[in-house]
Write a protein that holds these residues in place. Structure first.
Motif, PDB file in Angstrom:
ATOM      1  N   GLN A 323      12.558  -3.037  -5.414  1.00 57.78           N
ATOM      2  CA  GLN A 323      12.044  -4.396  -5.236  1.00 57.78           C
ATOM      3  C   GLN A 323      10.778  -4.444  -4.408  1.00 57.78           C
ATOM      4  N   ASN A 324      10.568  -3.448  -3.524  1.00 58.40           N
ATOM      5  CA  ASN A 324       9.367  -3.469  -2.696  1.00 58.40           C
ATOM      6  C   ASN A 324       8.103  -3.285  -3.514  1.00 58.40           C
ATOM      7  N   ALA A 325       8.263  -2.726  -4.729  1.00 57.36           N
ATOM      8  CA  ALA A 325       7.095  -2.515  -5.578  1.00 57.36           C
ATOM      9  C   ALA A 325       6.657  -3.809  -6.250  1.00 57.36           C
ATOM     10  N   MET A 326       7.518  -4.829  -6.239  1.00 60.89           N
ATOM     11  CA  MET A 326       7.194  -6.092  -6.888  1.00 60.89           C
ATOM     12  C   MET A 326       6.551  -7.016  -5.854  1.00 60.89           C
ATOM     13  N   VAL A 327       5.251  -7.065  -5.844  1.00 66.27           N
ATOM     14  CA  VAL A 327       4.521  -7.917  -4.899  1.00 66.27           C
ATOM     15  C   VAL A 327       4.320  -9.267  -5.572  1.00 66.27           C
ATOM     16  N   SER A 328       5.233 -10.199  -5.286  1.00 69.26           N
ATOM     17  CA  SER A 328       5.296 -11.436  -6.062  1.00 69.26           C
ATOM     18  C   SER A 328       3.991 -12.223  -6.038  1.00 69.26           C
ATOM     19  N   GLU A 329       3.350 -12.311  -4.853  1.00 73.36           N
ATOM     20  CA  GLU A 329       2.133 -13.124  -4.785  1.00 73.36           C
ATOM     21  C   GLU A 329       0.952 -12.479  -5.517  1.00 73.36           C
ATOM     22  N   ARG A 330       1.095 -11.197  -5.887  1.00 75.27           N
ATOM     23  CA  ARG A 330       0.021 -10.515  -6.607  1.00 75.27           C
ATOM     24  C   ARG A 330       0.165 -10.649  -8.121  1.00 75.27           C
ATOM     25  N   LEU A 331       1.353 -10.986  -8.604  1.00 79.38           N
ATOM     26  CA  LEU A 331       1.630 -10.879 -10.028  1.00 79.38           C
ATOM     27  C   LEU A 331       0.688 -11.714 -10.886  1.00 79.38           C
ATOM     28  N   PHE A 332       0.339 -12.902 -10.408  1.00 85.23           N
ATOM     29  CA  PHE A 332      -0.480 -13.807 -11.216  1.00 85.23           C
ATOM     30  C   PHE A 332      -1.952 -13.791 -10.797  1.00 85.23           C
ATOM     31  N   GLU A 333      -2.316 -12.841  -9.948  1.00 89.95           N
ATOM     32  CA  GLU A 333      -3.708 -12.709  -9.518  1.00 89.95           C
ATOM     33  C   GLU A 333      -4.523 -12.025 -10.622  1.00 89.95           C
TER      34      GLU A 333
END
Length: 381
Positions: A323-333
């Protein structure tokens, strides 16, 4: 002063006992020593604070260089510097290309210190910051305030840099689109030339020679044509023609396209553009193909609200401790990717396309899984 008055003063001094005179001299020297030590301590304190201030500001700039002027990474890594100059806690509401996150760094307890409020924003990026400081550090003329101002200024500069990068990348895409148009023109001219040559062939020998020439030139043009077609977009008029669509069939088509192992539950219909929806789910499910997180099948659940006003599609993947690999705020950048072959536009384009008909996409994750929640207008909306 006349001579009589001066003589009377000297006579008075002579009347003071010697031991008192010595005491006054000793106290005078002691006062001078204390005053000198005070001045020395003051200079040392100012120098110490100035050195500490310079070190803190230099560290902020060094961190910004280390993270390559990335605003998000700078925000997280700059906190120890702020804490060293009197920061107690920082609370922030971060909005990053549609993703919102509340962040708290520092003390976890209730804060009693003074607070400073800042808001830094650019287009789809914003930081609303509440910084708690010790009373000593919160003074407007304190050295700590200079460190805080430097932190905010660097954050603003990073957002400006990011905005410029996006604009530059968009211009590159526009130039690439011009390249695609140029390639289409070249292919069309080749076809026209080929047609003219076929018409002008006088006999069978000429046809054989033409075929021999085409044997060398056609594979090259065919390769250019395939490459161009792969990057072409559907015409705008086709993208917005609505029709009644079964969401399950759209998802099945995309799953088959990528060869994804999946389990699909539920079904629902909408009155939307089929090409547009196809692009949305291609951009979302394409990430499961490019960045597989586990060998488990992708779970896709389709739900329709009882009143028919909306349809929700849950696309669920397993994390297995990643889960640490999923940077949520980066996904839609836009233009941010961990893939060497990707451009970082898939999820950004999916969100932008969904906006065209009031659709939404959000991301959630837990310890074991993550999911994209796609909301579409229903038939009764």
């Amino acid at each position: 002063m006349d001579l009589v008055t001066l003589k009377e003063s000297l006579d008075f001094i002579d009347l003071v006992p010697v031991d008192i005179k010595l005491t006054l001299v000793h106290w005078g020297w002691l006062a001078l020593v204390v005053f000198g030590l005070f001045l020395f301590g003051l200079v040392f304190y100012i120098r110490f604070k100035s050195t500490r201030l310079g070190s803190a500001i230099s560290r902020l700039y060094a961190i910004n260089q280390e993270v390559e002027q990335d605003a998000l990474n700078f925000f997280y890594q700059a906190w120890p510097v702020l804490e060293s100059v009197g920061g107690v806690q920082i609370q922030a509401n971060i909005e990053w290309f549609g993703e919102r996150r509340k962040v708290t760094l520092g003390a976890k307890r209730k804060i009693s210190g003074r607070r400073a409020h800042f808001k830094v924003f650019r287009e789809d990026m914003s930081f609303e910051i509440l910084l708690f400081l010790t009373r000593k550090a919160a003074g407007p003329e304190s050295l700590s305030s200079l460190v805080v101002k430097t932190f905010i200024n660097i954050l603003e500069q990073d957002l400006v840099v990011k905005e410029a990068e996006i604009l530059t990348s968009q211009k590159r895409l526009e130039r690439y689109q011009m390249y695609v148009q140029h390639e289409i023109k070249n292919i069309a001219q080749f076809i026209q030339l080929l047609s003219d040559q076929v018409k002008q062939v006088p006999n069978d020998i000429g046809k054989i020679r033409l075929v021999d020439r085409l044997h060398d030139s056609l594979p090259v043009m065919a390769k250019r044509a395939r490459k161009t077609v792969q990057h072409m977009q559907n015409p705008i008029t086709e993208m917005y023609e609505s029709s009644y669509i079964d969401i399950r069939s759209i998802i099945q088509e995309v799953v088959a396209m990528y060869g994804l192992d999946s389990k699909i539950k539920g079904s629902a219909s909408v009155n939307l553009s089929r090409p547009l929806l196809l692009e949305v789910f291609k951009n979302i499910l394409g990430n499961f193909n490019d960045h597989p997180s586990s060998k488990e099948p992708v779970q896709i659940v389709i739900n329709s609200a009882a009143n028919g006003e909306m349809v929700q599609v849950e696309i669920i993947g397993q994390l297995y401790g990643l889960q640490n690999a999923m940077v949520s705020e980066r996904l839609f950048e836009p233009f941010w990717t961990t893939s060497e072959s990707g451009m970082g536009l898939g999820l950004f384009l999916a969100r932008e396309l969904l906006k065209q008909f009031d659709g939404q996409i959000s991301f959630e994750q837990s310890i074991k899984e993550f999911k994209f929640l796609v909301t579409l207008p229903g038939l009764v909306s």
